[in-house]
Design a protein around this motif. Structure first.
Motif, PDB file in Angstrom:
ATOM      1  N   LEU A 121       1.061   4.277  -2.748  1.00  0.00           N
ATOM      2  CA  LEU A 121       0.964   5.739  -2.184  1.00  0.00           C
ATOM      3  C   LEU A 121       1.771   6.473  -2.936  1.00  0.00           C
ATOM      4  CD1 LEU A 121      -0.607   7.793  -0.406  1.00  0.00           C
ATOM      5  CD2 LEU A 121       0.784   7.058   1.351  1.00  0.00           C
ATOM      6  N   ALA A 127       0.788  -1.190   0.022  1.00  0.00           N
ATOM      7  CA  ALA A 127      -0.058   0.160   0.134  1.00  0.00           C
ATOM      8  C   ALA A 127       0.994   1.189   0.005  1.00  0.00           C
ATOM      9  CB  ALA A 127      -0.702   0.086   1.299  1.00  0.00           C
ATOM     10  N   ALA A 181      -5.014   5.354  -7.129  1.00  0.00           N
ATOM     11  CA  ALA A 181      -5.706   5.388  -5.968  1.00  0.00           C
ATOM     12  C   ALA A 181      -6.463   4.293  -5.777  1.00  0.00           C
ATOM     13  CB  ALA A 181      -6.491   6.701  -5.944  1.00  0.00           C
ATOM     14  N   GLY A 214      -6.992   3.585   1.908  1.00  0.00           N
ATOM     15  CA  GLY A 214      -6.558   4.151   0.490  1.00  0.00           C
ATOM     16  C   GLY A 214      -7.719   4.870   0.028  1.00  0.00           C
ATOM     17  N   THR A 240      -4.473   1.306  -4.381  1.00  0.00           N
ATOM     18  CA  THR A 240      -4.271   1.565  -2.844  1.00  0.00           C
ATOM     19  C   THR A 240      -5.382   1.297  -2.014  1.00  0.00           C
ATOM     20  OG1 THR A 240      -2.797   3.358  -3.752  1.00  0.00           O
ATOM     21  CG2 THR A 240      -3.368   3.089  -1.240  1.00  0.00           C
ATOM     22  N   TYR A 241      -6.472   1.621  -2.581  1.00  0.00           N
ATOM     23  CA  TYR A 241      -7.874   1.135  -1.626  1.00  0.00           C
ATOM     24  C   TYR A 241      -7.829  -0.470  -1.776  1.00  0.00           C
ATOM     25  CZ  TYR A 241     -12.432  -0.433  -0.998  1.00  0.00           C
ATOM     26  OH  TYR A 241     -13.866  -0.885  -0.638  1.00  0.00           O
ATOM     27  N   TRP A 289       1.294   7.242  -6.446  1.00  0.00           N
ATOM     28  CA  TRP A 289       0.063   8.112  -6.701  1.00  0.00           C
ATOM     29  C   TRP A 289       0.613   9.512  -6.301  1.00  0.00           C
ATOM     30  CZ3 TRP A 289      -1.823  11.172  -2.631  1.00  0.00           C
ATOM     31  CH2 TRP A 289      -3.111  11.850  -2.876  1.00  0.00           C
TER      32      TRP A 289
END
Length: 249
Positions: free
Chosen positions: A181, A177, A203, A213, A206-207, A184
Motif C-alpha cells: 500500500l 499488505a 494495487a 486491497g 495488495t489485493y 502504491w
C-alpha cells in the motif's frame, strides 16, 4: 576573480557571513571559469536525512528480530497461512488461489521456507522483511508530503512504533499488505511515464495480500480520471495481477 565566475554570488556569501547568517540549501554557489564549472561543496547537513533513514532501518530490523526471538504466540489465523505455504511447496496452486485466505503472503512464506528455515520462522521473517521494507517507503511518502525534517521523524517513529513492530513478527499478511500500500501511494505521488502501470500492479498485489486491497482499484482510477489512457493502463495492470485469484474464485 575569473571573469566567468558569478562574483555577485560570492559577494552575497561574504555579506551573509558578516551578518552571521548561512546560505540555505544543500550546495554552495556555482559558476564557470573559462570552460570549467566551479561549484562549492555540499553543506554538512546534506547527508543527515539519509543517515536518519539508515539508522531507522538498522534499529527497525533489530527490534523486529528481537520480537521474533521472544517467540510470541501465533495468531489463530497463522496456521492456515502456513498450511497454504505448505500446499504451495507441494505444487498445489488452485486451493491456495481459490481459498478463503489471500494467497500472496503464503507464497512469500513458501519462498523463504525454501531456504531450509522452519515454516513458522519463515512466516515471521517474511513479515519482518516486509516491515523493514516499509520504512523507506514511509520516509519517501512523508518527505514528499511534509519535507525532509518531518520524514526523518516519521521514519524513526515507524521503526519503533509498538504496533508496527508487533505486526512485523506475526504470521499474518497485514505487514506485507501495508508495504505494498505504501509503495502504491508513493508511485501515485511521482511523475513518471510508467506510473499508471506500476501503480496498477501494486494495487493488484495488495489485493492478493489482503482482500481490502481491491479498494485501491477505484481509488487509482479516480486519481487518473483526467488521463483516460493512464486510467485504462492502470486498470489493465491491476486486473492482470489479480487475474489468477479472480479466475480461481
Amino acid at each position: 576573480m575569473d571573469r566567468g565566475v558569478d562574483a555577485r554570488c560570492f559577494g552575497a556569501e561574504d555579506r551573509r557571513r558578516d551578518r552571521g547568517g548561512a546560505r540555505p540549501g544543500g550546495r554552495a554557489c556555482c559558476g564557470r571559469s573559462g570552460n570549467v564549472s566551479t561549484c562549492g561543496v555540499p553543506f554538512r547537513g546534506a547527508g543527515r536525512p539519509r543517515t536518519l533513514l539508515l539508522f531507522a532501518l538498522g534499529i527497525g530490523l533489530v527490534v523486529r528480530l528481537a520480537r521474533v526471538a521472544r517467540d510470541p504466540l501465533v495468531h489463530p489465523d497463522g496456521p492456515a497461512y502456513l498450511d497454504l505455504a505448505t500446499a504451495l511447496a507441494r505444487g498445489e496452486l488452485m486451493p491456495v488461489l481459490g481459498g478463503y485466505f489471500s494467497p500472496l503472503y503464503p507464497a512469500a512464506v513458501s519462498i523463504v521456507a525454501a531456504t531450509g528455515l522452519g515454516l513458522e520462522l519463515a512466516g515471521r521473517l517474511t513479515a519482518v522483511l516486509a516491515g523493514v521494507a516499509l520504512l523507506p517507503l514511509v520516509y519517501s511518502v512523508a518527505r514528499r508530503l511534509l519535507g525532509e525534517s518531518a520524514a526523518g521523524a516519521t521514519v524513526l517513529v515507524a521503526a519503533v512504533q509498538p504496533a508496527l513492530v508487533k505486526s512485523s513478527a506475526q504470521v499474518l499478511p497485514e505487514t506485507l499488505a501495508g508495504t505494498l500500500l505504501a509503495g502504491w501511494l508513493l508511485v501515485l505521488r511521482t511523475e513518471r511515464d510508467g506510473r499508471p502501470a506500476t501503480a496498477g500492479m501494486l494495487a493488484g498485489a495488495t489485493y492478493l495480500a489482503r482482500p481490502e486491497g481491491v479498494m485501491l482499484v477505484p481509488l487509482g482510477l479516480w486519481r487518473f480520471r483526467r488521463r483516460p489512457r493512464g486510467a485504462l493502463l492502470y486498470l489493465a495492470a491491476a486486473l492482470l495481477v489479480m487475474a489468477p485469484a479472480l479466475v480461481a474464485l
